[in-house]
Design a protein around this motif. Sequence first.
Motif, PDB file in Angstrom:
ATOM      1  N   SER A   1       9.979 -12.356   6.540  1.00 50.78           N
ATOM      2  CA  SER A   1      11.116 -13.415   7.260  1.00 50.78           C
ATOM      3  C   SER A   1      11.793 -12.030   8.012  1.00 50.78           C
ATOM      4  N   CYS A   2      12.399 -12.510   9.040  1.00 54.44           N
ATOM      5  CA  CYS A   2      13.098 -11.420   9.882  1.00 54.44           C
ATOM      6  C   CYS A   2      14.546 -11.888   9.861  1.00 54.44           C
ATOM      7  N   ALA A   3      15.403 -11.051  10.471  1.00 53.83           N
ATOM      8  CA  ALA A   3      16.803 -11.329  10.452  1.00 53.83           C
ATOM      9  C   ALA A   3      17.384 -12.393  10.943  1.00 53.83           C
ATOM     10  N   ASN A   4      16.545 -13.027  11.831  1.00 49.65           N
ATOM     11  CA  ASN A   4      16.769 -14.465  12.456  1.00 49.65           C
ATOM     12  C   ASN A   4      16.235 -15.620  11.718  1.00 49.65           C
ATOM     13  N   ASP A   5      15.801 -15.487  10.520  1.00 53.59           N
ATOM     14  CA  ASP A   5      15.557 -16.392   9.386  1.00 53.59           C
ATOM     15  C   ASP A   5      13.899 -17.051   9.966  1.00 53.59           C
ATOM     16  N   HIS A   6      13.286 -16.324  10.727  1.00 55.20           N
ATOM     17  CA  HIS A   6      11.884 -16.832  11.045  1.00 55.20           C
ATOM     18  C   HIS A   6      10.936 -16.314   9.675  1.00 55.20           C
ATOM     19  N   ALA A   7      10.311 -17.586   9.210  1.00 57.57           N
ATOM     20  CA  ALA A   7       9.423 -16.902   8.128  1.00 57.57           C
ATOM     21  C   ALA A   7       7.648 -17.020   8.651  1.00 57.57           C
ATOM     22  N   PHE A   8       6.919 -15.923   8.409  1.00 54.51           N
ATOM     23  CA  PHE A   8       5.697 -15.790   8.626  1.00 54.51           C
ATOM     24  C   PHE A   8       4.925 -14.978   7.928  1.00 54.51           C
ATOM     25  N   ASP A   9       3.569 -15.122   7.772  1.00 57.56           N
ATOM     26  CA  ASP A   9       2.761 -14.363   6.752  1.00 57.56           C
ATOM     27  C   ASP A   9       2.170 -13.182   7.683  1.00 57.56           C
ATOM     28  N   SER A  10       1.575 -12.206   6.812  1.00 59.95           N
ATOM     29  CA  SER A  10       0.857 -11.024   7.409  1.00 59.95           C
ATOM     30  C   SER A  10       0.115 -10.546   6.409  1.00 59.95           C
ATOM     31  N   TRP A  11      -1.171 -10.200   7.053  1.00 55.04           N
ATOM     32  CA  TRP A  11      -2.003  -9.249   6.064  1.00 55.04           C
ATOM     33  C   TRP A  11      -1.907  -7.788   6.201  1.00 55.04           C
ATOM     34  N   PHE A  12      -1.966  -7.106   5.296  1.00 51.19           N
ATOM     35  CA  PHE A  12      -1.919  -5.572   5.456  1.00 51.19           C
ATOM     36  C   PHE A  12      -3.150  -4.950   4.473  1.00 51.19           C
ATOM     37  N   GLN A  13      -3.544  -3.827   4.535  1.00 54.33           N
ATOM     38  CA  GLN A  13      -4.855  -3.275   4.088  1.00 54.33           C
ATOM     39  C   GLN A  13      -4.405  -2.976   2.582  1.00 54.33           C
ATOM     40  N   SER A  14      -2.759  -2.391   2.429  1.00 56.58           N
ATOM     41  CA  SER A  14      -2.692  -2.267   0.878  1.00 56.58           C
ATOM     42  C   SER A  14      -1.070  -2.477   0.920  1.00 56.58           C
ATOM     43  N   ALA A  15      -0.501  -2.374  -0.064  1.00 57.81           N
ATOM     44  CA  ALA A  15       0.998  -2.336  -0.436  1.00 57.81           C
ATOM     45  C   ALA A  15       1.602  -0.993   0.308  1.00 57.81           C
ATOM     46  N   ASP A  16       0.932  -0.011   0.175  1.00 63.77           N
ATOM     47  CA  ASP A  16       1.359   1.408   0.717  1.00 63.77           C
ATOM     48  C   ASP A  16       1.040   1.271   2.374  1.00 63.77           C
ATOM     49  N   ALA A  17       0.150   0.644   2.773  1.00 59.63           N
ATOM     50  CA  ALA A  17       0.206   0.189   4.211  1.00 59.63           C
ATOM     51  C   ALA A  17       1.272  -0.246   4.703  1.00 59.63           C
ATOM     52  N   PHE A  18       1.596  -1.502   4.038  1.00 60.97           N
ATOM     53  CA  PHE A  18       2.858  -2.206   4.602  1.00 60.97           C
ATOM     54  C   PHE A  18       4.086  -1.221   4.620  1.00 60.97           C
ATOM     55  N   ASP A  19       4.245  -0.537   3.409  1.00 59.44           N
ATOM     56  CA  ASP A  19       5.576   0.482   3.302  1.00 59.44           C
ATOM     57  C   ASP A  19       5.624   1.202   4.378  1.00 59.44           C
ATOM     58  N   LYS A  20       4.308   1.904   4.670  1.00 58.97           N
ATOM     59  CA  LYS A  20       4.264   2.827   5.861  1.00 58.97           C
ATOM     60  C   LYS A  20       4.605   2.299   7.049  1.00 58.97           C
ATOM     61  N   LEU A  21       3.919   1.104   7.462  1.00 57.25           N
ATOM     62  CA  LEU A  21       4.238   0.508   8.795  1.00 57.25           C
ATOM     63  C   LEU A  21       5.555   0.021   8.889  1.00 57.25           C
ATOM     64  N   HIS A  22       6.086  -0.456   7.819  1.00 57.32           N
ATOM     65  CA  HIS A  22       7.683  -0.905   7.648  1.00 57.32           C
ATOM     66  C   HIS A  22       8.609   0.192   8.025  1.00 57.32           C
ATOM     67  N   ALA A  23       8.397   1.286   7.397  1.00 51.00           N
ATOM     68  CA  ALA A  23       9.189   2.546   7.454  1.00 51.00           C
ATOM     69  C   ALA A  23       9.214   2.889   8.932  1.00 51.00           C
ATOM     70  N   ALA A  24       8.066   2.584   9.587  1.00 50.25           N
ATOM     71  CA  ALA A  24       8.038   3.216  10.924  1.00 50.25           C
ATOM     72  C   ALA A  24       8.323   2.259  12.042  1.00 50.25           C
ATOM     73  N   ALA A  25       8.962   1.042  11.457  1.00 46.03           N
ATOM     74  CA  ALA A  25       9.404  -0.164  12.305  1.00 46.03           C
ATOM     75  C   ALA A  25       8.276  -0.630  12.994  1.00 46.03           C
ATOM     76  N   MET A  26       6.878  -0.825  12.702  1.00 43.52           N
ATOM     77  CA  MET A  26       5.771  -1.284  13.003  1.00 43.52           C
ATOM     78  C   MET A  26       5.497  -2.715  12.605  1.00 43.52           C
ATOM     79  N   VAL A  27       6.147  -3.109  11.718  1.00 41.30           N
ATOM     80  CA  VAL A  27       6.271  -4.671  11.282  1.00 41.30           C
ATOM     81  C   VAL A  27       7.200  -5.474  11.992  1.00 41.30           C
ATOM     82  N   THR A  28       6.871  -6.331  13.052  1.00 45.30           N
ATOM     83  CA  THR A  28       7.952  -7.292  13.671  1.00 45.30           C
ATOM     84  C   THR A  28       7.675  -8.482  13.504  1.00 45.30           C
ATOM     85  N   CYS A  29       8.560  -9.340  13.606  1.00 47.85           N
ATOM     86  CA  CYS A  29       8.509 -10.734  13.526  1.00 47.85           C
ATOM     87  C   CYS A  29       7.453 -11.236  14.599  1.00 47.85           C
TER      88      CYS A  29
END
Length: 140
Positions: free
Chosen positions: A7-35
């Motif tokens: 979910s984003c700061a604007n309360d939009h809910a969505f799903d997304s697939w990632f290669q792994s939990a670490d991959a999500f963490d790296k993409l999220h830290a680099a601000a590459m996961v967007t709503c």
Amino acid sequence: MIRYALSCANDHAFDSWFQSADAFDKLHAAAMVTCAVCGSPEVQKSIMAPRVRTSEAQPEKPLSAPASPAEQAVRELRKQLEANSENVGTNFATEARAMHDGSKPERSIYGEAKLEDAKALIEDGVPVVPLPFGPARKTN
């Protein structure tokens, strides 16, 4: 692969697939996961129930079966269109304009057009309609 409910700061809910939990963490830290709705980079994981298989046998639905009545209607439309019209491919705008101008005989056609070509046809009064499906692609 892992699927996260986000979910984003604007309360939009969505799903997304990632290669792994670490991959999500790296993409999220680099601000590459967007709503997926508004594009906000302020995204966080939402609470999500795990998918657990039960011992009850679920009837399997074939992958090629329509998921809904709307999907069935689109399939039927495509079937009728392909049976009763000529696919002119990427020459759609040229063919439609030629028929409208009278330099080619009128017939039922379908195909592909660039957005600017489709807009020009509409502005010039050429009757065209976008289809709710893309062109059929050949597979191996």
